[in-house]
Design a protein around this motif. Structure first.
Motif, PDB file in Angstrom:
ATOM      1  N   GLU A   1       0.833  -1.196   0.000  1.00  0.00           N
ATOM      2  CA  GLU A   1       0.000   0.000   0.000  1.00  0.00           C
ATOM      3  C   GLU A   1       0.874   1.255   0.000  1.00  0.00           C
ATOM      4  N   GLY A   2       0.250   2.377  -0.344  1.00  0.00           N
ATOM      5  CA  GLY A   2       0.949   3.661  -0.275  1.00  0.00           C
ATOM      6  C   GLY A   2       1.771   3.970  -1.502  1.00  0.00           C
ATOM      7  N   SER A   3       2.562   5.036  -1.385  1.00  0.00           N
ATOM      8  CA  SER A   3       3.387   5.498  -2.498  1.00  0.00           C
ATOM      9  C   SER A   3       4.522   4.524  -2.777  1.00  0.00           C
ATOM     10  N   LEU A   4       4.735   4.248  -4.065  1.00  0.00           N
ATOM     11  CA  LEU A   4       5.811   3.341  -4.481  1.00  0.00           C
ATOM     12  C   LEU A   4       6.673   4.026  -5.536  1.00  0.00           C
ATOM     13  N   ASP A   5       7.085   5.255  -5.237  1.00  0.00           N
ATOM     14  CA  ASP A   5       7.897   6.045  -6.174  1.00  0.00           C
ATOM     15  C   ASP A   5       9.378   5.827  -5.911  1.00  0.00           C
ATOM     16  N   VAL A   6      10.161   5.763  -6.989  1.00  0.00           N
ATOM     17  CA  VAL A   6      11.618   5.648  -6.889  1.00  0.00           C
ATOM     18  C   VAL A   6      12.250   6.551  -7.944  1.00  0.00           C
ATOM     19  N   PRO A   7      13.495   6.981  -7.740  1.00  0.00           N
ATOM     20  CA  PRO A   7      14.200   7.726  -8.800  1.00  0.00           C
ATOM     21  C   PRO A   7      14.519   6.786  -9.960  1.00  0.00           C
ATOM     22  N   GLY A   8      14.323   7.254 -11.178  1.00  0.00           N
ATOM     23  CA  GLY A   8      14.669   6.394 -12.301  1.00  0.00           C
ATOM     24  C   GLY A   8      14.067   6.862 -13.612  1.00  0.00           C
ATOM     25  N   ASP A   9      14.312   6.059 -14.643  1.00  0.00           N
ATOM     26  CA  ASP A   9      13.797   6.307 -15.983  1.00  0.00           C
ATOM     27  C   ASP A   9      12.671   5.300 -16.242  1.00  0.00           C
ATOM     28  N   ARG A  10      11.458   5.802 -16.492  1.00  0.00           N
ATOM     29  CA  ARG A  10      10.313   4.911 -16.603  1.00  0.00           C
ATOM     30  C   ARG A  10      10.465   3.924 -17.759  1.00  0.00           C
ATOM     31  N   ASP A  11      10.891   4.385 -18.928  1.00  0.00           N
ATOM     32  CA  ASP A  11      10.999   3.505 -20.091  1.00  0.00           C
ATOM     33  C   ASP A  11      11.987   2.366 -19.834  1.00  0.00           C
ATOM     34  N   GLU A  12      13.102   2.688 -19.188  1.00  0.00           N
ATOM     35  CA  GLU A  12      14.105   1.658 -18.926  1.00  0.00           C
ATOM     36  C   GLU A  12      13.610   0.660 -17.878  1.00  0.00           C
ATOM     37  N   LEU A  13      12.967   1.148 -16.817  1.00  0.00           N
ATOM     38  CA  LEU A  13      12.435   0.226 -15.816  1.00  0.00           C
ATOM     39  C   LEU A  13      11.298  -0.612 -16.400  1.00  0.00           C
ATOM     40  N   PHE A  14      10.495  -0.044 -17.276  1.00  0.00           N
ATOM     41  CA  PHE A  14       9.465  -0.814 -17.981  1.00  0.00           C
ATOM     42  C   PHE A  14      10.121  -1.974 -18.728  1.00  0.00           C
ATOM     43  N   GLN A  15      11.255  -1.704 -19.400  1.00  0.00           N
ATOM     44  CA  GLN A  15      11.957  -2.746 -20.143  1.00  0.00           C
ATOM     45  C   GLN A  15      12.484  -3.831 -19.211  1.00  0.00           C
ATOM     46  N   VAL A  16      12.969  -3.448 -18.033  1.00  0.00           N
ATOM     47  CA  VAL A  16      13.461  -4.422 -17.057  1.00  0.00           C
ATOM     48  C   VAL A  16      12.351  -5.398 -16.669  1.00  0.00           C
ATOM     49  N   PHE A  17      11.213  -4.852 -16.214  1.00  0.00           N
ATOM     50  CA  PHE A  17      10.136  -5.714 -15.734  1.00  0.00           C
ATOM     51  C   PHE A  17       9.469  -6.474 -16.881  1.00  0.00           C
ATOM     52  N   GLU A  18       9.449  -5.893 -18.075  1.00  0.00           N
ATOM     53  CA  GLU A  18       8.911  -6.593 -19.233  1.00  0.00           C
ATOM     54  C   GLU A  18       9.764  -7.815 -19.562  1.00  0.00           C
ATOM     55  N   ASN A  19      11.095  -7.655 -19.559  1.00  0.00           N
ATOM     56  CA  ASN A  19      11.981  -8.792 -19.843  1.00  0.00           C
ATOM     57  C   ASN A  19      11.819  -9.891 -18.794  1.00  0.00           C
ATOM     58  N   LEU A  20      11.779  -9.502 -17.512  1.00  0.00           N
ATOM     59  CA  LEU A  20      11.678 -10.491 -16.432  1.00  0.00           C
ATOM     60  C   LEU A  20      10.333 -11.212 -16.467  1.00  0.00           C
ATOM     61  N   LEU A  21       9.250 -10.468 -16.657  1.00  0.00           N
ATOM     62  CA  LEU A  21       7.924 -11.096 -16.676  1.00  0.00           C
ATOM     63  C   LEU A  21       7.731 -11.953 -17.917  1.00  0.00           C
ATOM     64  N   GLU A  22       8.274 -11.507 -19.040  1.00  0.00           N
ATOM     65  CA  GLU A  22       8.186 -12.307 -20.269  1.00  0.00           C
ATOM     66  C   GLU A  22       8.899 -13.638 -20.095  1.00  0.00           C
TER      67      GLU A  22
END
Length: 421
Positions: free
Chosen positions: A299-320
């Motif tokens: 629950e609550g805020s889950l914000d971190v410093p980073g680049d959204r497109d690159e982190l999207f690619q990280v989780f996309e690769n892992l989940l795929e």
């Protein structure tokens, strides 16, 4: 006597130059004194000292400069006298050994002791370094054939290290020589990695190209008038071109990531929204593989410093990967939790599957480029062997880390720890 005459000559030239530089100021001063003498009625006894003082003022910078230069020279000489060969050797970060005409060690700095051990004044260098290239280097310098030389040398124990070793004489008539060992191990490792990368990339591209070339030849020959074979071969060729396109895309992604600097602070990423988007985008793949994706978000805020497109690619690769290779488990759990181990607070995103798992011996290497646990399975699943390598590079740029836990037959869990503010 010659040095004294030269010094007097140099001083005379400096005085003449100073008088010439100050000629207008000096002329103005003389005129002022003469006017004062003529109109103010000052005594001749005052006139002569005034002119002398004016001349001295014009020459003062020359004398001051001379004394300043002499003082600076004296300070420099005193400072250099305090330095010994031992102090200079200690200031060198690379292993350094000073030896004499008999090839006996006179002094070795701390870096040399740490690198080679078992060296001390009085030890023979040819007995310590028995490699032929080191013997030839010592012989060439000690014989006076060359003033300095270098060779490539590999030290086998306690760990293998590659050095570029240079040898040269110290000064003139000292009968002392110096060896400096420049560690080339990291450069050699990078060269090997580059060569392996090029070889692997070439192989990965050559395989589908050979397949396409073979089918083209078949279509132009025996299968020219066979519609069923033509349709089958064209489908295979389309799959192979898609594989090459994915590989090229991943190679370009890696290249761009390696050229990017570390992230600058200031950009925020909402992990909840980002991971939700990844799950939605891979919904069709999950349904195709009969895998159910479950969410478990804090629950609550889950914000971190980073680049959204690159982190999207990280989780996309892992989940795929989890959907493809862990599909026998029937489900994948994606969880987001606040991680706080005391010293490094942050947020952990874990993607866990319940498939066959990863043998322990493969875990340390699966983020290497083109490393595959099962080559045929990876290619069947349209893998390029670069996905986890891209993940590692992106996380490195984010000062994040990837943890992999797995047990054969019980699935695998990939956890990304992202530092918080």
């Amino acid at each position: 006597m010659t040095d004294l005459g030269a010094e007097q000559k140099g001083m005379g030239q400096a005085i003449a130059a100073r008088l010439w530089t100050s000629r207008w100021l000096l002329a103005a001063g003389v005129v002022a004194v003469l006017i004062a003498y003529g109109f103010a009625g000052i005594s001749a006894y005052v006139l002569v000292p005034a002119l002398l003082l004016l001349l001295a003022a014009a020459l003062l910078p020359v004398t001051a400069a001379r004394h300043s230069a002499e003082s600076a020279g004296a300070i420099e000489a005193m400072g250099l006298q305090r330095l010994s060969g031992e102090y200079l050797a200690a200031a060198v970060a690379d292993p350094l050994i000073i030896f004499d005409q008999a090839a006996t060690i006179v002094h070795a700095n701390a870096a040399a002791f740490a690198a080679f051990g078992g060296i001390a004044p009085g030890i023979s260098l040819p007995l310590k370094f028995r490699a032929p290239e080191m013997q030839a280097l010592l012989d060439s310098v000690l014989s006076g054939t060359v003033a300095s030389d270098f060779v490539d040398y590999t030290e086998k124990l306690p760990v293998e290290r590659a050095y570029r070793v240079s040898a040269s004489s110290v000064g003139h008539g000292t009968d002392l020589y110096v060896l400096v060992f420049k560690d080339q191990s990291e450069a050699r490792r990078i060269d090997r990695m580059r060569a392996d990368f090029i070889a692997n990339a070439s192989h990965e591209l050559r395989t589908p190209l050979a397949s396409i070339a073979g089918f083209i030849e078949t279509l132009r020959g025996p299968a020219r008038n066979d519609p069923a074979a033509r349709e089958q071969f064209l489908q295979i060729m389309q799959n192979q071109t898609g594989r090459m396109a994915r590989l090229i895309d991943d190679l370009l992604s890696l290249s761009r990531l390696e050229m990017k600097p570390y992230l600058k602070p200031g950009t925020e990423v909402d992990l909840r929204q980002t991971v939700d988007s990844v799950i939605d985008s891979l919904g069709p793949l999950a349904r195709e593989n009969n895998v159910a994706i479950e969410r478990d978000f804090a629950e609550g805020s889950l914000d971190v410093p980073g680049d959204r497109d690159e982190l999207f690619q990280v989780f996309e690769n892992l989940l795929e990967n989890a959907c493809k290779y862990g599909r026998s488990g029937g489900r994948v759990v994606v969880s987001i939790a606040r991680g706080d181990d005391g010293s490094e607070p942050g947020i952990d995103v874990t993607i866990r599957d319940f498939g066959p798992g990863i043998p322990e011996e493969h875990i340390p290497r699966i983020t290497e480029r083109f490393y595959r646990i099962d080559v045929e399975t990876s290619r069947t699943q349209k893998g390029t062997g670069l996905g986890l390598s891209i993940v590692k590079h992106i996380l490195t740029r984010h000062n994040a880390r990837l943890t992999i836990k797995s047990e054969v037959g019980k699935g695998a869990a990939f956890s990304v720890h992202l530092p918080a503010h």
